[in-house]
Design a protein around this motif. Structure first.
Motif, PDB file in Angstrom:
ATOM      1  N   LEU A 213      -1.906 -32.450  -6.956  1.00  0.00           N
ATOM      2  CA  LEU A 213      -2.810 -33.361  -7.636  1.00  0.00           C
ATOM      3  C   LEU A 213      -2.203 -33.773  -8.967  1.00  0.00           C
ATOM      4  CD1 LEU A 213      -5.706 -31.438  -9.366  1.00  0.00           C
ATOM      5  CD2 LEU A 213      -4.028 -30.215  -7.985  1.00  0.00           C
ATOM      6  N   SER A 214      -2.568 -34.956  -9.409  1.00  0.00           N
ATOM      7  CA  SER A 214      -2.054 -35.482 -10.662  1.00  0.00           C
ATOM      8  C   SER A 214      -3.185 -35.580 -11.674  1.00  0.00           C
ATOM      9  CB  SER A 214      -1.427 -36.863 -10.447  1.00  0.00           C
ATOM     10  OG  SER A 214      -0.319 -36.775  -9.565  1.00  0.00           O
ATOM     11  N   VAL A 215      -2.898 -35.128 -12.895  1.00  0.00           N
ATOM     12  CA  VAL A 215      -3.886 -35.118 -13.972  1.00  0.00           C
ATOM     13  C   VAL A 215      -3.305 -35.864 -15.162  1.00  0.00           C
ATOM     14  CG1 VAL A 215      -5.331 -33.720 -15.472  1.00  0.00           C
ATOM     15  CG2 VAL A 215      -4.731 -32.879 -13.189  1.00  0.00           C
ATOM     16  N   PHE A 216      -4.064 -36.812 -15.691  1.00  0.00           N
ATOM     17  CA  PHE A 216      -3.629 -37.573 -16.866  1.00  0.00           C
ATOM     18  C   PHE A 216      -4.409 -37.104 -18.085  1.00  0.00           C
ATOM     19  CE2 PHE A 216      -3.830 -41.200 -19.794  1.00  0.00           C
ATOM     20  CZ  PHE A 216      -2.479 -41.527 -19.891  1.00  0.00           C
ATOM     21  N   ASN A 217      -3.675 -36.732 -19.123  1.00  0.00           N
ATOM     22  CA  ASN A 217      -4.262 -36.343 -20.403  1.00  0.00           C
ATOM     23  C   ASN A 217      -3.956 -37.443 -21.410  1.00  0.00           C
ATOM     24  OD1 ASN A 217      -5.102 -35.176 -22.785  1.00  0.00           O
ATOM     25  ND2 ASN A 217      -3.561 -33.542 -22.799  1.00  0.00           N
ATOM     26  N   PRO A 218      -4.956 -38.189 -21.887  1.00  0.00           N
ATOM     27  CA  PRO A 218      -4.691 -39.282 -22.816  1.00  0.00           C
ATOM     28  C   PRO A 218      -4.421 -38.833 -24.251  1.00  0.00           C
ATOM     29  CG  PRO A 218      -7.030 -39.118 -22.408  1.00  0.00           C
ATOM     30  CD  PRO A 218      -6.374 -38.093 -21.526  1.00  0.00           C
ATOM     31  N   ASP A 219      -4.638 -37.549 -24.553  1.00  0.00           N
ATOM     32  CA  ASP A 219      -4.531 -37.055 -25.918  1.00  0.00           C
ATOM     33  C   ASP A 219      -3.193 -36.370 -26.170  1.00  0.00           C
ATOM     34  OD1 ASP A 219      -7.189 -37.881 -26.376  1.00  0.00           O
ATOM     35  OD2 ASP A 219      -7.942 -35.988 -25.557  1.00  0.00           O
ATOM     36  N   LEU A 297      -8.072 -37.842 -12.797  1.00  0.00           N
ATOM     37  CA  LEU A 297      -7.522 -37.199 -11.604  1.00  0.00           C
ATOM     38  C   LEU A 297      -7.091 -38.252 -10.607  1.00  0.00           C
ATOM     39  CD1 LEU A 297     -10.240 -34.422 -11.017  1.00  0.00           C
ATOM     40  CD2 LEU A 297      -8.113 -34.228 -12.333  1.00  0.00           C
ATOM     41  N   ASP A 298      -5.977 -38.000  -9.911  1.00  0.00           N
ATOM     42  CA  ASP A 298      -5.509 -38.975  -8.920  1.00  0.00           C
ATOM     43  C   ASP A 298      -4.578 -38.291  -7.919  1.00  0.00           C
ATOM     44  OD1 ASP A 298      -5.318 -41.388  -7.648  1.00  0.00           O
ATOM     45  OD2 ASP A 298      -3.932 -42.294  -9.079  1.00  0.00           O
ATOM     46  N   TYR A 299      -4.419 -38.938  -6.783  1.00  0.00           N
ATOM     47  CA  TYR A 299      -3.452 -38.606  -5.736  1.00  0.00           C
ATOM     48  C   TYR A 299      -3.519 -37.119  -5.357  1.00  0.00           C
ATOM     49  CZ  TYR A 299       0.716 -39.708  -2.997  1.00  0.00           C
ATOM     50  OH  TYR A 299       1.609 -39.949  -1.971  1.00  0.00           O
ATOM     51  N   ILE A 300      -4.695 -36.722  -4.901  1.00  0.00           N
ATOM     52  CA  ILE A 300      -4.940 -35.340  -4.498  1.00  0.00           C
ATOM     53  C   ILE A 300      -4.661 -35.242  -3.002  1.00  0.00           C
ATOM     54  CG2 ILE A 300      -6.665 -33.490  -4.416  1.00  0.00           C
ATOM     55  CD1 ILE A 300      -8.042 -35.170  -6.740  1.00  0.00           C
ATOM     56  N   ARG A 301      -3.702 -34.408  -2.629  1.00  0.00           N
ATOM     57  CA  ARG A 301      -3.234 -34.421  -1.251  1.00  0.00           C
ATOM     58  C   ARG A 301      -2.643 -33.071  -0.860  1.00  0.00           C
ATOM     59  NH1 ARG A 301       0.311 -35.995  -4.881  1.00  0.00           N
ATOM     60  NH2 ARG A 301       2.561 -35.792  -4.556  1.00  0.00           N
TER      61      ARG A 301
END
Length: 304
Positions: A213-219, A297-301
Motif C-alpha cells: 500500500l502507498s501512503v502520502f504524508n503532505p507534512d 492512501l492509494d494502490y492497496i494490493r
C-alpha cells in the motif's frame, strides 16, 4: 393466544440470528443484513405496542416508549455482537429504529392515534430511510463487491466513488494519487488511535506473498503509522493485541510504499495462525497525536 403474542414468541426464537456469522465470506458483511434488522424490529415494535402495558398508554407516549425499548434492545445487541465475531454498527441501530418506526406507523391500528400531520411526516421519513438502507445501499454495495472481485488482487485504487464505502473513514479525492487518478484522504484527529479501516472486499490472501500500500504524508514532519490486519476469529478470541498482525511504519513527507509479507500476517497471532481466507479488516492508524494530521492512501494490493 393473541396474534401479537405469537409474533413476539417467534421473534424471540429468531433473535439468535444476530449473533451468528451472516457475512459474505471474505467479501464482508451480507447485503441482506439491513433487511434482517428491519424485518425483525418492525413486527417487534408492533407486537410490543399491543401488549397490555403499552396498549393502555396514549399513542404518543406508547410510541415513544416502544421506540425507546427498540433502541435499547438494538444497542444491547450491538454491544454483545463483538463477543460472537460480529461487528457493532451505528447503522444497524439506525435501521432498527426505522424498522420499529415502520412497525408502529404502517401496521394498524398502532399508529392511528398520532396526529395526522406528524404521522404522515414520520411515515415518509421511515419509508425513505428503509428504501435507502434496505434497497438502494445494498444494491450499491453489491455492485461494488462485484467490481472488487473483478479487480482482485487489487484491493483499492479509489478510481470508483463506491470504494470509499469499503472504509470506515475517508473521502476520495483526485488532487493526490500514486496510481491512477484518485486516492483516499483520511483526517487523523488528535487523540488515542485515529485512523481508518478496510472492512469488506478483502478477498482470499492465500497464495500471495505481499500486501502493498502507498501512503502520502503532505507534512515535513514524519508520522508513525500502524497497519493492523485482523481475521474473524480475532474478535471471537477477545480482540487481544497479540492475536493480530501489527506493523509500525515511519511515513516521511511524500509517497511511502509499504510492503507487508503475507506470511508475517499469517503467523502474527501468538498461539494460532491467521485465517487468510477469512480476514475482517485492515486498519491504518496513528497513536496519540498531539494535533490533527492528514494522510492519503492509494494502490492497496496483493502481490505474488
Amino acid at each position: 393466544m393473541h396474534l401479537h403474542s405469537v409474533v413476539l414468541a417467534l421473534l424471540m426464537l429468531a433473535s439468535p440470528m444476530f449473533f451468528l456469522d451472516l457475512g459474505g465470506g471474505a467479501g464482508g458483511p451480507s447485503p441482506f443484513a439491513n433487511l434482517a434488522h428491519a424485518a425483525f424490529f418492525a413486527p417487534l415494535a408492533w407486537g410490543l405496542a399491543r401488549t397490555t402495558p403499552f396498549a393502555r398508554l396514549p399513542a404518543q407516549v406508547r410510541s415513544a416508549c416502544v421506540l425507546g425499548l427498540v433502541l435499547a434492545l438494538g444497542g444491547l445487541i450491538e454491544t454483545i455482537q463483538p463477543h460472537f465475531g460480529r461487528t457493532a454498527s451505528w447503522q444497524d441501530m439506525a435501521v432498527d429504529a426505522l424498522g420499529g418506526l415502520a412497525g408502529l406507523l404502517f401496521l394498524p391500528p398502532v399508529g392511528s392515534g398520532l396526529p395526522s400531520v406528524a404521522c404522515k411526516a414520520l411515515k415518509t421519513a421511515a419509508a425513505a430511510g428503509l428504501v435507502w438502507f434496505v434497497v438502494f445501499e445494498p444494491f450499491l454495495t453489491h455492485q461494488d463487491e462485484l467490481r472488487a472481485r473483478r479487480q482482485f488482487p487489487l484491493l483499492c485504487d479509489f478510481e470508483s466513488r463506491l470504494e470509499a464505502d469499503r472504509w470506515t473513514r475517508g473521502e476520495i479525492v483526485r488532487s493526490v494519487a500514486r496510481h491512477g487518478d484518485a486516492s483516499l484522504r483520511v483526517r487523523l484527529d488528535s487523540g488515542p488511535y485515529p485512523g481508518t479501516a478496510l472492512v469488506r472486499s478483502l478477498g482470499d490472501w492465500r497464495g500471495y506473498a505481499c500486501l502493498s500500500l502507498s501512503v502520502f504524508n503532505p507534512d515535513a514532519e514524519p508520522l508513525v503509522l500502524t497497519v493492523s490486519v485482523r481475521d474473524r476469529d480475532h474478535a471471537r478470541r477477545g480482540g487481544r493485541y497479540e492475536d493480530r498482525y501489527n506493523g509500525e511504519f515511519e511515513v516521511r513527507q511524500g509517497w511511502n510504499d509499504l510492503n507487508i509479507p503475507v506470511e508475517a500476517v499469517r503467523t502474527a497471532p501468538r498461539d494460532r495462525v491467521m485465517g487468510l481466507d477469512s480476514l475482517e479488516s485492515v486498519v491504518v492508524f496513528a497513536s496519540h497525536l498531539p494535533k490533527p494530521r492528514v494522510i492519503y492512501l492509494d494502490y492497496i494490493r496483493l502481490r505474488p
